[in-house]
Design a protein around this motif. Structure first.
Motif, PDB file in Angstrom:
ATOM      1  N   GLU A 123       0.822  -1.211   0.000  1.00 44.96           N
ATOM      2  CA  GLU A 123       0.000   0.000   0.000  1.00 44.96           C
ATOM      3  C   GLU A 123       0.860   1.267   0.000  1.00 44.96           C
ATOM      4  O   GLU A 123       0.465   2.290  -0.557  1.00 44.96           O
ATOM      5  N   LYS A 124       2.043   1.191   0.617  1.00 39.18           N
ATOM      6  CA  LYS A 124       2.905   2.370   0.754  1.00 39.18           C
ATOM      7  C   LYS A 124       3.995   2.404  -0.305  1.00 39.18           C
ATOM      8  O   LYS A 124       4.856   3.271  -0.263  1.00 39.18           O
ATOM      9  N   ASN A 125       3.997   1.411  -1.188  1.00 36.90           N
ATOM     10  CA  ASN A 125       5.186   1.237  -2.025  1.00 36.90           C
ATOM     11  C   ASN A 125       4.956   1.686  -3.458  1.00 36.90           C
ATOM     12  O   ASN A 125       3.917   1.430  -4.039  1.00 36.90           O
ATOM     13  N   MET A 126       5.950   2.359  -3.999  1.00 35.09           N
ATOM     14  CA  MET A 126       5.924   2.719  -5.412  1.00 35.09           C
ATOM     15  C   MET A 126       7.320   2.518  -5.952  1.00 35.09           C
ATOM     16  O   MET A 126       8.290   2.478  -5.197  1.00 35.09           O
ATOM     17  N   PHE A 169       2.574  -3.637 -10.606  1.00 33.12           N
ATOM     18  CA  PHE A 169       2.014  -2.670  -9.653  1.00 33.12           C
ATOM     19  C   PHE A 169       2.388  -3.140  -8.253  1.00 33.12           C
ATOM     20  O   PHE A 169       2.060  -4.260  -7.874  1.00 33.12           O
ATOM     21  N   GLN A 174      -4.247   8.836 -13.224  1.00 35.81           N
ATOM     22  CA  GLN A 174      -4.956   8.009 -12.240  1.00 35.81           C
ATOM     23  C   GLN A 174      -4.378   8.137 -10.835  1.00 35.81           C
ATOM     24  O   GLN A 174      -5.102   8.069  -9.860  1.00 35.81           O
ATOM     25  N   GLU A 175      -3.044   8.244 -10.778  1.00 34.06           N
ATOM     26  CA  GLU A 175      -2.425   8.266  -9.452  1.00 34.06           C
ATOM     27  C   GLU A 175      -1.066   8.957  -9.550  1.00 34.06           C
ATOM     28  O   GLU A 175      -0.360   8.822 -10.541  1.00 34.06           O
ATOM     29  N   TYR A 176      -0.731   9.687  -8.502  1.00 34.03           N
ATOM     30  CA  TYR A 176       0.565  10.372  -8.411  1.00 34.03           C
ATOM     31  C   TYR A 176       1.268   9.823  -7.180  1.00 34.03           C
ATOM     32  O   TYR A 176       0.645   9.674  -6.122  1.00 34.03           O
ATOM     33  N   SER A 177       2.549   9.514  -7.325  1.00 31.32           N
ATOM     34  CA  SER A 177       3.264   8.905  -6.200  1.00 31.32           C
ATOM     35  C   SER A 177       4.709   9.381  -6.191  1.00 31.32           C
ATOM     36  O   SER A 177       5.202   9.923  -7.185  1.00 31.32           O
ATOM     37  N   PRO A 206       1.235  -2.361  -5.201  1.00 33.48           N
ATOM     38  CA  PRO A 206       0.177  -2.806  -4.289  1.00 33.48           C
ATOM     39  C   PRO A 206      -0.334  -4.212  -4.609  1.00 33.48           C
ATOM     40  O   PRO A 206      -0.888  -4.866  -3.743  1.00 33.48           O
ATOM     41  N   LEU A 251       0.669   7.803 -12.955  1.00 31.84           N
ATOM     42  CA  LEU A 251       0.117   6.620 -13.587  1.00 31.84           C
ATOM     43  C   LEU A 251      -1.008   7.062 -14.501  1.00 31.84           C
ATOM     44  O   LEU A 251      -1.962   7.700 -14.057  1.00 31.84           O
ATOM     45  N   LYS A 253       6.082   9.957  -9.938  1.00 33.41           N
ATOM     46  CA  LYS A 253       5.492   9.164 -11.014  1.00 33.41           C
ATOM     47  C   LYS A 253       4.019   9.480 -11.186  1.00 33.41           C
ATOM     48  O   LYS A 253       3.297   9.670 -10.221  1.00 33.41           O
TER      49      LYS A 253
END
Lengths: 432, 92
Positions: free
Chosen positions: A41-44, A106, A276-279, A108, A191, A189
């Protein structure tokens, strides 16, 4: 909460879950402690999952089982300036056949799967648990406490796999109290969602084939680079910056990422997609020279926590090194349980196994690469030199041509200076 | 991508208790304030008028950048959020 285990693993990322899996399979009672609501959950990451030889031993059908995205058949490098770029790609038949050379994933999903495999082998996964303090009794490590929970988890040995900042290693006195920003990078990043057929057509892919591209000259003068990877139906696009350089630049990661995504050639690749997602995450990029003490009394450090990351500028390796170090940490703990010696000396076998593996051998081989990459010309002048030269070569406008080697020397003299060119070539030769 | 809209892209379970706490006095004397530009989530804002650093933990990506770039050790607390809180990636 007060439970006794044979070993506690802090962090259910690739290093931690690989360690837990190894120990559980050998019959140890293992607590795998994760601060997220689920592992991953915390990983990118901004990267490719390379082959994991030590996990392939455990799962001969690893590549069938694990939740993976596309296998990488095409790898490219792009030199970029304001509105020009020069790219090279390699597409190899061997990369399109099992055992595949690398995958997009991915975190997660992948990290969760690996932790679940450890649980299937008998490990106890404890989520929503941020490890707080190391507990010692009679001068020996005896367990850990969890933030905001009463009691403790006890075990004679802890595997610190809690990521790049590893507060566990810090509390055990194994890493320096502060980091050198020159040895660290941050990756950001985006997505981007995109229909699978569009990705296939746009990047020339069929079946489950994937494309991975690195970029140089796209970071607004900050030392760093860019990446673009294809997942099944999304693109991962981002930038990595050396923190020492970013800090003094006054520039922000998100503005630079936006500028990168607006560069005309990049814009064409991601057009039609939706964010969709920023990390973001910090990466230990100091290589061999920043590896902390790997073993202490009752404790072993693995993965990013041990700075086991190989960023040579060509390949970027992390998860494979983390997983391998986790397996070796697990083996060392299993061996220590046989002798009953959990002291630094008893756990030293980890250091020996690691020294003898590709993890440390590769980091040692490329130990000069981090220093070589601390050269602003790589991120500014060289991309300009390459793009400028190629543009000249292909431009036909009625002007008489110049001899190419003369032209190269002239352009190189203007852009970087011949002395610098020779020094940089020598430095790259020695580092790689 | 607009960083002001980070909550539209990335999910968070926000803890009422901040996991990072600053000693604002240290930031007043800082000659660099690299955190304000390097933080990928723009959690740090320096007000030149008030001579004050503000940190908001709500959209923190827990990436570690501030911990590395702060050379004055302005943190009276820097830890990860309590279990179950903080950033929650879905597919990155």
């Amino acid at each position: 909460m007060s439970t006794a285990y044979d070993a506690i693993v802090v962090g259910a990322g690739p290093a931690g879950s690989s360690a837990a899996l190894t120990m559980a399979r050998a019959g140890l009672r293992v607590a795998l402690v994760e601060r997220g609501t689920f592992p991953g959950e915390k990983n990118m990451f901004g990267g490719v999952l390379h082959r994991l030889p030590s996990l392939e031993e455990v799962f001969p059908d690893f590549w069938e089982r694990a939740p993976l995205e596309r296998h990488i058949v095409k790898k490219g490098v792009t030199f970029m300036t304001g509105d020009s770029s020069f790219s090279t790609t390699i597409e190899a038949g061997n990369f399109d056949r099992p055992p595949y050379n690398g995958y997009t994933i991915f975190r997660p999903r992948f990290d969760r799967w690996l932790a679940e495999e450890a649980v299937k082998s008998g490990a106890t996964l404890i989520t929503r648990a941020t490890v707080d303090e190391l507990v010692s009794r009679n001068g020996r490590l005896a367990g850990v406490t969890i933030l905001d929970r009463k009691g403790e988890l006890s075990a004679p040995v802890v595997v610190a796999a809690d990521g790049v900042l590893s507060f566990t290693a810090k509390k055990a006195g194994l890493r320096q109290p502060t980091f050198d920003p020159g040895q660290m990078a941050v990756g950001v990043k985006a997505l981007i969602d995109m229909p699978r057929e569009l990705i296939d057509d746009r990047f020339g892919l069929v079946r489950d084939q994937g494309f991975a591209n690195e970029f140089v000259g796209c970071t607004g003068g900050v030392r760093g680079g860019g990446f673009l990877y294809t997942n099944y139906d999304s693109l991962s696009i981002g930038l990595v910056f050396h923190l020492g350089s970013l800090r003094t630049s006054g520039k922000t990661p998100y503005d630079l990422l936006n500028a990168f995504m607006e560069q005309p050639q990049v814009d064409k690749m991601i057009r039609g997609g939706r964010l969709q997602e920023y990390s973001a995450h910090v990466i230990p990029e100091g290589g061999f020279n920043m590896i902390p003490e790997l073993v202490g009394d009752g404790i072993i450090v693995a993965g990013d926590a041990a700075a086991l990351c190989n960023a040579t500028g060509v390949n970027l390796e992390g998860i494979n090194l983390a997983s391998h170090s986790g397996v070796l940490a697990g083996r060392a703990v299993v061996a220590a349980h046989q002798t009953g010696d959990f002291s630094r000396r008893g756990l030293q076998v980890y250091r020996e196994l690691l020294d003898d593996s590709y993890v440390i051998k590769d980091l040692k081989l490329y130990r000069k690469a981090p220093h070589m990459l601390h050269n602003d010309r790589i991120y500014n002048e060289y991309p300009e030199l390459v793009c400028g030269m190629m543009e000249y070569i292909y431009r036909i406008d009625g002007a008489p041509k110049e001899n190419l080697s003369k032209l190269f020397l002239k352009t190189a003299r203007e852009k970087v200076g011949l002395k610098n060119l020779a020094a940089d070539a020598f430095s790259a030769w020695r580092a790689l | 991508m607009n960083i002001d809209e980070i909550f539209d892209y990335t999910s968070f379970t926000i803890d009422r208790e901040p996991h990072i706490v600053l000693d604002p006095q240290v930031c007043v004397g800082c000659d660099n304030r690299g955190c304000t530009n390097a933080c990928p989530a723009r959690c740090y804002t320096w007000s030149e008028e008030e001579k004050k650093m503000t940190f908001v933990h709500d959209g923190c990506l827990e990436c570690g950048t501030c911990y590395v770039v702060c050379h004055r050790n302005a943190f009276t607390r820097w830890r990860y959020p309590r279990g179950g809180f903080g950033v929650a990636y879905r597919m990155t």
